[in-house]
Structures are given as structure tokens and as C-alpha cells.
Design a protein around this motif. Structure first.
Motif, PDB file in Angstrom:
ATOM      1  N   LYS A   1       1.135  -4.976   8.879  1.00 36.40           N
ATOM      2  CA  LYS A   1       1.351  -6.183   9.670  1.00 36.40           C
ATOM      3  C   LYS A   1       0.965  -7.282   8.879  1.00 36.40           C
ATOM      4  CE  LYS A   1      -0.075  -3.880  14.022  1.00 36.40           C
ATOM      5  NZ  LYS A   1       1.026  -3.535  14.385  1.00 36.40           N
ATOM      6  N   SER A   2       1.673  -8.289   8.871  1.00 41.09           N
ATOM      7  CA  SER A   2       1.705  -9.662   8.030  1.00 41.09           C
ATOM      8  C   SER A   2       0.396 -10.212   8.264  1.00 41.09           C
ATOM      9  CB  SER A   2       2.961 -10.521   8.354  1.00 41.09           C
ATOM     10  OG  SER A   2       2.860 -11.691   7.550  1.00 41.09           O
ATOM     11  N   ILE A   3      -0.300 -10.723   7.405  1.00 43.33           N
ATOM     12  CA  ILE A   3      -1.576 -11.482   7.373  1.00 43.33           C
ATOM     13  C   ILE A   3      -1.228 -12.887   6.999  1.00 43.33           C
ATOM     14  CG2 ILE A   3      -3.899 -11.673   6.923  1.00 43.33           C
ATOM     15  CD1 ILE A   3      -3.518  -9.269   8.606  1.00 43.33           C
ATOM     16  N   GLN A   4      -1.411 -14.067   7.725  1.00 39.21           N
ATOM     17  CA  GLN A   4      -0.862 -15.324   7.359  1.00 39.21           C
ATOM     18  C   GLN A   4      -2.101 -16.121   7.323  1.00 39.21           C
ATOM     19  OE1 GLN A   4       2.168 -16.366   6.562  1.00 39.21           O
ATOM     20  NE2 GLN A   4       2.849 -14.105   6.960  1.00 39.21           N
ATOM     21  N   SER A   5      -3.328 -15.597   7.848  1.00 34.49           N
ATOM     22  CA  SER A   5      -4.451 -16.360   7.807  1.00 34.49           C
ATOM     23  C   SER A   5      -5.743 -15.775   7.764  1.00 34.49           C
ATOM     24  CB  SER A   5      -4.579 -17.561   8.780  1.00 34.49           C
ATOM     25  OG  SER A   5      -4.596 -16.678  10.103  1.00 34.49           O
ATOM     26  N   MET A   6      -6.997 -16.335   7.580  1.00 34.17           N
ATOM     27  CA  MET A   6      -8.018 -15.512   7.666  1.00 34.17           C
ATOM     28  C   MET A   6      -8.424 -14.991   9.354  1.00 34.17           C
ATOM     29  SD  MET A   6     -10.758 -14.087   6.397  1.00 34.17           S
ATOM     30  CE  MET A   6     -10.956 -14.952   4.748  1.00 34.17           C
ATOM     31  N   ASP A   7      -7.913 -15.742   9.885  1.00 33.50           N
ATOM     32  CA  ASP A   7      -7.891 -15.605  11.345  1.00 33.50           C
ATOM     33  C   ASP A   7      -7.083 -14.246  11.715  1.00 33.50           C
ATOM     34  OD1 ASP A   7      -9.980 -17.393  12.042  1.00 33.50           O
ATOM     35  OD2 ASP A   7      -8.580 -18.662  13.082  1.00 33.50           O
ATOM     36  N   ASP A   8      -5.928 -14.003  11.254  1.00 33.17           N
ATOM     37  CA  ASP A   8      -5.229 -12.888  11.357  1.00 33.17           C
ATOM     38  C   ASP A   8      -5.753 -11.724  10.925  1.00 33.17           C
ATOM     39  OD1 ASP A   8      -2.944 -14.268  12.300  1.00 33.17           O
ATOM     40  OD2 ASP A   8      -1.641 -14.205  10.530  1.00 33.17           O
ATOM     41  N   LEU A   9      -6.398 -11.868   9.678  1.00 32.25           N
ATOM     42  CA  LEU A   9      -7.044 -10.651   9.221  1.00 32.25           C
ATOM     43  C   LEU A   9      -8.072 -10.377  10.045  1.00 32.25           C
ATOM     44  CD1 LEU A   9      -7.556  -8.673   6.838  1.00 32.25           C
ATOM     45  CD2 LEU A   9      -8.758 -10.437   5.869  1.00 32.25           C
ATOM     46  N   ILE A  10      -9.040 -11.300  10.481  1.00 31.36           N
ATOM     47  CA  ILE A  10     -10.102 -10.947  11.374  1.00 31.36           C
ATOM     48  C   ILE A  10      -9.642 -10.180  12.770  1.00 31.36           C
ATOM     49  CG2 ILE A  10     -12.056 -11.895  12.733  1.00 31.36           C
ATOM     50  CD1 ILE A  10     -12.196 -14.166  10.417  1.00 31.36           C
ATOM     51  N   LEU A  11      -8.586 -10.720  13.335  1.00 32.12           N
ATOM     52  CA  LEU A  11      -8.059  -9.988  14.395  1.00 32.12           C
ATOM     53  C   LEU A  11      -7.869  -8.738  14.336  1.00 32.12           C
ATOM     54  CD1 LEU A  11      -6.443 -13.126  16.132  1.00 32.12           C
ATOM     55  CD2 LEU A  11      -8.482 -12.204  16.757  1.00 32.12           C
ATOM     56  N   GLN A  12      -7.130  -8.455  13.315  1.00 34.95           N
ATOM     57  CA  GLN A  12      -6.718  -7.017  12.817  1.00 34.95           C
ATOM     58  C   GLN A  12      -7.628  -6.254  12.620  1.00 34.95           C
ATOM     59  OE1 GLN A  12      -3.361  -5.984  13.290  1.00 34.95           O
ATOM     60  NE2 GLN A  12      -2.901  -7.949  13.851  1.00 34.95           N
ATOM     61  N   VAL A  13      -8.729  -6.574  11.920  1.00 26.50           N
ATOM     62  CA  VAL A  13      -9.635  -5.603  11.576  1.00 26.50           C
ATOM     63  C   VAL A  13     -10.630  -5.352  12.860  1.00 26.50           C
ATOM     64  CG1 VAL A  13     -12.075  -5.434  10.272  1.00 26.50           C
ATOM     65  CG2 VAL A  13      -9.895  -6.177   9.256  1.00 26.50           C
ATOM     66  N   ARG A  14     -10.712  -6.379  13.803  1.00 20.85           N
ATOM     67  CA  ARG A  14     -11.473  -6.094  14.869  1.00 20.85           C
ATOM     68  C   ARG A  14     -10.740  -5.118  15.587  1.00 20.85           C
ATOM     69  NH1 ARG A  14     -13.293 -12.049  16.960  1.00 20.85           N
ATOM     70  NH2 ARG A  14     -15.058 -12.397  15.601  1.00 20.85           N
ATOM     71  N   ARG A  15      -9.644  -5.011  15.808  1.00 24.88           N
ATOM     72  CA  ARG A  15      -8.683  -3.861  16.418  1.00 24.88           C
ATOM     73  C   ARG A  15      -9.013  -2.460  16.114  1.00 24.88           C
ATOM     74  NH1 ARG A  15      -3.621  -7.672  16.977  1.00 24.88           N
ATOM     75  NH2 ARG A  15      -4.207  -8.850  18.720  1.00 24.88           N
ATOM     76  N   ARG A  16      -9.882  -2.361  14.954  1.00 25.81           N
ATOM     77  CA  ARG A  16     -10.151  -0.990  14.199  1.00 25.81           C
ATOM     78  C   ARG A  16     -11.405  -0.615  14.717  1.00 25.81           C
ATOM     79  NH1 ARG A  16      -5.483  -3.197  13.111  1.00 25.81           N
ATOM     80  NH2 ARG A  16      -4.225  -2.280  11.942  1.00 25.81           N
ATOM     81  N   ALA A  17     -11.667   0.530  14.549  1.00 26.45           N
ATOM     82  CA  ALA A  17     -12.899   1.291  14.943  1.00 26.45           C
ATOM     83  C   ALA A  17     -13.741   1.233  13.445  1.00 26.45           C
ATOM     84  CB  ALA A  17     -13.100   2.597  15.604  1.00 26.45           C
ATOM     85  N   VAL A  18     -15.063   1.514  13.425  1.00 24.56           N
ATOM     86  CA  VAL A  18     -15.885   1.494  12.316  1.00 24.56           C
ATOM     87  C   VAL A  18     -15.530   2.668  11.623  1.00 24.56           C
ATOM     88  CG1 VAL A  18     -18.212   1.825  11.367  1.00 24.56           C
ATOM     89  CG2 VAL A  18     -17.727   0.024  12.941  1.00 24.56           C
ATOM     90  N   ASN A  19     -15.284   3.074  10.521  1.00 23.04           N
ATOM     91  CA  ASN A  19     -15.151   3.998   9.736  1.00 23.04           C
ATOM     92  C   ASN A  19     -13.325   4.426   9.796  1.00 23.04           C
ATOM     93  OD1 ASN A  19     -17.665   4.617   8.698  1.00 23.04           O
ATOM     94  ND2 ASN A  19     -18.277   5.866  10.603  1.00 23.04           N
ATOM     95  N   ASP A  20     -12.666   3.506  10.413  1.00 23.87           N
ATOM     96  CA  ASP A  20     -10.964   3.605  10.245  1.00 23.87           C
ATOM     97  C   ASP A  20     -10.704   3.314   8.742  1.00 23.87           C
ATOM     98  OD1 ASP A  20     -10.623   4.365  13.064  1.00 23.87           O
ATOM     99  OD2 ASP A  20      -9.945   2.463  13.519  1.00 23.87           O
ATOM    100  N   THR A  21      -9.778   4.081   8.352  1.00 21.83           N
ATOM    101  CA  THR A  21      -9.220   3.835   7.050  1.00 21.83           C
ATOM    102  C   THR A  21      -7.933   2.927   7.250  1.00 21.83           C
ATOM    103  OG1 THR A  21     -10.119   5.687   5.876  1.00 21.83           O
ATOM    104  CG2 THR A  21      -8.414   4.768   4.880  1.00 21.83           C
ATOM    105  N   VAL A  22      -7.858   1.611   6.655  1.00 24.59           N
ATOM    106  CA  VAL A  22      -6.717   0.927   6.688  1.00 24.59           C
ATOM    107  C   VAL A  22      -6.003   0.668   5.449  1.00 24.59           C
ATOM    108  CG1 VAL A  22      -7.478  -0.369   8.893  1.00 24.59           C
ATOM    109  CG2 VAL A  22      -7.772  -1.432   6.744  1.00 24.59           C
ATOM    110  N   LYS A  23      -4.857   0.323   5.457  1.00 25.19           N
ATOM    111  CA  LYS A  23      -4.015   0.017   4.147  1.00 25.19           C
ATOM    112  C   LYS A  23      -3.823  -1.635   3.958  1.00 25.19           C
ATOM    113  CE  LYS A  23       0.594   0.807   3.667  1.00 25.19           C
ATOM    114  NZ  LYS A  23       1.808   1.475   3.490  1.00 25.19           N
ATOM    115  N   LEU A  24      -4.247  -2.109   3.034  1.00 27.53           N
ATOM    116  CA  LEU A  24      -3.978  -3.374   2.778  1.00 27.53           C
ATOM    117  C   LEU A  24      -2.983  -3.772   1.581  1.00 27.53           C
ATOM    118  CD1 LEU A  24      -7.795  -4.949   2.495  1.00 27.53           C
ATOM    119  CD2 LEU A  24      -6.259  -5.016   4.389  1.00 27.53           C
ATOM    120  N   THR A  25      -2.321  -4.438   1.918  1.00 26.80           N
ATOM    121  CA  THR A  25      -1.401  -4.689   0.666  1.00 26.80           C
ATOM    122  C   THR A  25      -2.003  -6.305   0.307  1.00 26.80           C
ATOM    123  OG1 THR A  25       0.492  -3.806   1.924  1.00 26.80           O
ATOM    124  CG2 THR A  25       1.032  -5.448   0.074  1.00 26.80           C
TER     125      THR A  25
END
Length: 70
Positions: A11-35
């Protein structure tokens, strides 16, 4: 300038707020892929979501916007 995060799990990240919102949708200990763009090169890295340290606020939690010191 350090790494620039451009996507989180595709999912495209355009701002710090985008990143924060996407991270908040994940659970602690989830693994995510960052580009990220690092030194002009696009790369992907896997990171594990952790707990937010106590006392740390984010721009979406505050009505006051601060800019980083240069």
C-alpha cells in the motif's frame, strides 16, 4: 536524509500519517514488508511491529504539528 518509506505491504505511503494509520491496523508482533528508498535504491525489508513506547505521541494524536529540527 535517511530511508524514505514508499509502501507498507504493497500500500502506497504518501505521508507520515499514512504510515501511522497503516501500522495501527497491524497487531504487535505482525511482520510487515516495507518498500524503502535508501541511497537512491529501492529495496524491501521485513519488520516486526512493536509496542509504542509510553509517553510517545504521534502527529495523528495531537492537534499541534511540529516539524523536525534541521
Amino acid at each position: 536524509v535517511g530511508d524514505v518509506i514508499t509502501e507498507l505491504d504493497g500500500k502506497s505511503i504518501q505521508s507520515m500519517d499514512d504510515l501511522i494509520l497503516q501500522v495501527r491496523r497491524r497487531a504487535v508482533n505482525d511482520t510487515v514488508k516495507l518498500t524503502v528508498v535508501r541511497d537512491g535504491k529501492v529495496m524491501t525489508v521485513n519488520v516486526v511491529v512493536g509496542d509504542k513506547p509510553a509517553g510517545l505521541s504521534t502527529s495523528t494524536e495531537s492537534s499541534e504539528t511540529t516539524s523536525p529540527k534541521k
